[in-house]
Design a protein around this motif. Structure first.
Motif, PDB file in Angstrom:
ATOM      1  N   MET A 112     -11.920  -2.933   5.741  1.00 29.32           N
ATOM      2  CA  MET A 112     -12.884  -3.244   6.813  1.00 29.32           C
ATOM      3  C   MET A 112     -14.239  -2.623   6.470  1.00 29.32           C
ATOM      4  O   MET A 112     -14.331  -1.426   6.209  1.00 29.32           O
ATOM      5  N   ASN A 113     -15.283  -3.445   6.503  1.00 25.71           N
ATOM      6  CA  ASN A 113     -16.625  -2.918   6.224  1.00 25.71           C
ATOM      7  C   ASN A 113     -17.272  -2.359   7.496  1.00 25.71           C
ATOM      8  O   ASN A 113     -16.659  -2.375   8.580  1.00 25.71           O
ATOM      9  N   GLU A 114     -18.483  -1.865   7.359  1.00 23.72           N
ATOM     10  CA  GLU A 114     -19.138  -1.219   8.503  1.00 23.72           C
ATOM     11  C   GLU A 114     -19.537  -2.212   9.594  1.00 23.72           C
ATOM     12  O   GLU A 114     -19.826  -1.817  10.712  1.00 23.72           O
ATOM     13  N   GLN A 115     -19.533  -3.507   9.252  1.00 24.01           N
ATOM     14  CA  GLN A 115     -19.766  -4.551  10.267  1.00 24.01           C
ATOM     15  C   GLN A 115     -18.463  -4.920  10.966  1.00 24.01           C
ATOM     16  O   GLN A 115     -18.411  -5.867  11.745  1.00 24.01           O
ATOM     17  N   ARG A 116     -17.392  -4.193  10.638  1.00 23.99           N
ATOM     18  CA  ARG A 116     -16.048  -4.381  11.204  1.00 23.99           C
ATOM     19  C   ARG A 116     -15.415  -5.712  10.811  1.00 23.99           C
ATOM     20  O   ARG A 116     -14.539  -6.233  11.499  1.00 23.99           O
ATOM     21  N   GLU A 117     -15.866  -6.283   9.679  1.00 22.18           N
ATOM     22  CA  GLU A 117     -15.199  -7.462   9.123  1.00 22.18           C
ATOM     23  C   GLU A 117     -13.979  -6.989   8.349  1.00 22.18           C
ATOM     24  O   GLU A 117     -14.074  -6.053   7.530  1.00 22.18           O
ATOM     25  N   VAL A 118     -12.826  -7.640   8.593  1.00 23.88           N
ATOM     26  CA  VAL A 118     -11.556  -7.226   7.992  1.00 23.88           C
ATOM     27  C   VAL A 118     -11.055  -8.286   7.018  1.00 23.88           C
ATOM     28  O   VAL A 118     -11.177  -9.483   7.284  1.00 23.88           O
ATOM     29  N   TRP A 119     -10.530  -7.833   5.885  1.00 21.32           N
ATOM     30  CA  TRP A 119      -9.841  -8.741   4.965  1.00 21.32           C
ATOM     31  C   TRP A 119      -8.699  -7.958   4.320  1.00 21.32           C
ATOM     32  O   TRP A 119      -8.569  -6.756   4.551  1.00 21.32           O
ATOM     33  N   ALA A 120      -7.874  -8.651   3.553  1.00 21.20           N
ATOM     34  CA  ALA A 120      -6.685  -7.989   3.000  1.00 21.20           C
ATOM     35  C   ALA A 120      -6.384  -8.512   1.600  1.00 21.20           C
ATOM     36  O   ALA A 120      -6.718  -9.643   1.259  1.00 21.20           O
ATOM     37  N   GLU A 121      -5.750  -7.654   0.804  1.00 14.62           N
ATOM     38  CA  GLU A 121      -5.324  -8.035  -0.543  1.00 14.62           C
ATOM     39  C   GLU A 121      -3.846  -7.682  -0.694  1.00 14.62           C
ATOM     40  O   GLU A 121      -3.405  -6.634  -0.229  1.00 14.62           O
ATOM     41  N   ARG A 122      -3.100  -8.555  -1.345  1.00 18.48           N
ATOM     42  CA  ARG A 122      -1.674  -8.319  -1.530  1.00 18.48           C
ATOM     43  C   ARG A 122      -1.457  -7.267  -2.617  1.00 18.48           C
ATOM     44  O   ARG A 122      -2.046  -7.359  -3.696  1.00 18.48           O
ATOM     45  N   ILE A 123      -0.628  -6.281  -2.324  1.00 16.73           N
ATOM     46  CA  ILE A 123      -0.280  -5.229  -3.293  1.00 16.73           C
ATOM     47  C   ILE A 123       1.108  -5.526  -3.847  1.00 16.73           C
ATOM     48  O   ILE A 123       2.042  -5.819  -3.081  1.00 16.73           O
ATOM     49  N   PHE A 124       1.247  -5.473  -5.167  1.00 24.56           N
ATOM     50  CA  PHE A 124       2.543  -5.688  -5.824  1.00 24.56           C
ATOM     51  C   PHE A 124       2.490  -4.892  -7.126  1.00 24.56           C
ATOM     52  O   PHE A 124       1.405  -4.437  -7.529  1.00 24.56           O
ATOM     53  N   PRO A 125       3.620  -4.701  -7.807  1.00 26.52           N
ATOM     54  CA  PRO A 125       3.593  -3.888  -9.025  1.00 26.52           C
ATOM     55  C   PRO A 125       2.597  -4.443 -10.040  1.00 26.52           C
ATOM     56  O   PRO A 125       2.681  -5.612 -10.425  1.00 26.52           O
ATOM     57  N   GLY A 126       1.620  -3.655 -10.408  1.00 31.53           N
ATOM     58  CA  GLY A 126       0.602  -4.080 -11.368  1.00 31.53           C
ATOM     59  C   GLY A 126      -0.675  -4.600 -10.733  1.00 31.53           C
ATOM     60  O   GLY A 126      -1.658  -4.828 -11.445  1.00 31.53           O
ATOM     61  N   SER A 127      -0.706  -4.797  -9.419  1.00 30.48           N
ATOM     62  CA  SER A 127      -1.942  -5.276  -8.778  1.00 30.48           C
ATOM     63  C   SER A 127      -2.995  -4.177  -8.818  1.00 30.48           C
ATOM     64  O   SER A 127      -2.678  -2.991  -8.734  1.00 30.48           O
TER      65      SER A 127
END
Ligand code: PAN
Ligand code: ZN
Length: 183
Positions: A112-127
């Motif tokens: 989440m940035n300071e403008q409160r925009e949220v995003w996500a990234e998938r975590i997996f072995p090696g990411s």
């Protein structure tokens, strides 16, 4: 050569000894106010371990120019329909960046940035995940096994937990019919 065990990973080099590694544990009771479902939270065991962090701090905290490294083991589970997750923070020196990388299991890095925009990234072995400065970061375990990820951050980054404690993230990662969904 010392060979020491940090959760699921062997580090083999000439400078790491067990004393260099600081291990901290977060139980559910320390995550009060973080999860959305208060009723579900109240019904759960507050001594349950949610995650553990092993940190290697080769220089003193706040030293400019150094690097820290940590390995987090985040256990699987949910509070209501919200996945177990780390507290999450901005860095105190807010422009400091960080790398995360996946080691074992699966999850989502929520940003989440300071403008409160949220995003996500998938975590997996090696990411591999580059977290820019001024971006709050938290990880959720979306799987059925433990999630292990590692991190490297500047030794003068510091942790600002207060901002997230007060205002939270603008979105939550919820299990919607088996699909992790930001809502
Ligand atoms: C990580 C985190 C670790 C635990 O090492 O500190 O995963 O999460 P919380 O600190 O949000 O409880 C990191 O981002 N260091 O900067
Ligand atoms: Zn961080």
């Amino acid at each position: 050569t010392n060979r020491i065990f940090i959760p699921e990973v062997f580090f083999t080099n000439n400078c790491l000894t067990g004393e260099d590694v600081i291990k901290s544990t977060r139980v559910l009771g320390e995550l009060d106010g973080i999860f959305g479902d208060r009723q579900a939270f109240d019904g759960m065991d507050k001594d349950q371990v949610i995650y553990q962090v092993s940190s290697y701090l080769p220089v003193l905290e706040n030293t400019p120019g150094g690097l820290f490294m940590g390995i987090t083991t985040l256990y699987p589970g949910k509070v209501g329909s919200e996945f177990f997750m780390t507290k999450g923070h901005f860095h105190s020196n807010s422009d400091r960046a960080e790398f995360y990388w996946g080691v074992e299991g699966e999850g989502m890095l929520i940003l989440m940035n300071e403008q409160r925009e949220v995003w996500a990234e998938r975590i997996f072995p090696g990411s591999l995940h580059y977290i820019p400065g001024k971006v709050a970061h938290r990880v959720a375990n979306t799987g059925y096994q433990k999630l292990v990820f590692s991190a490297c951050w500047p030794s003068d980054a510091g942790h600002d937990y207060a901002t997230i404690s007060a205002a939270g993230f603008a979105q939550r990662l919820i299990d919607v019919n088996g699909v992790p969904t930001l809502v």
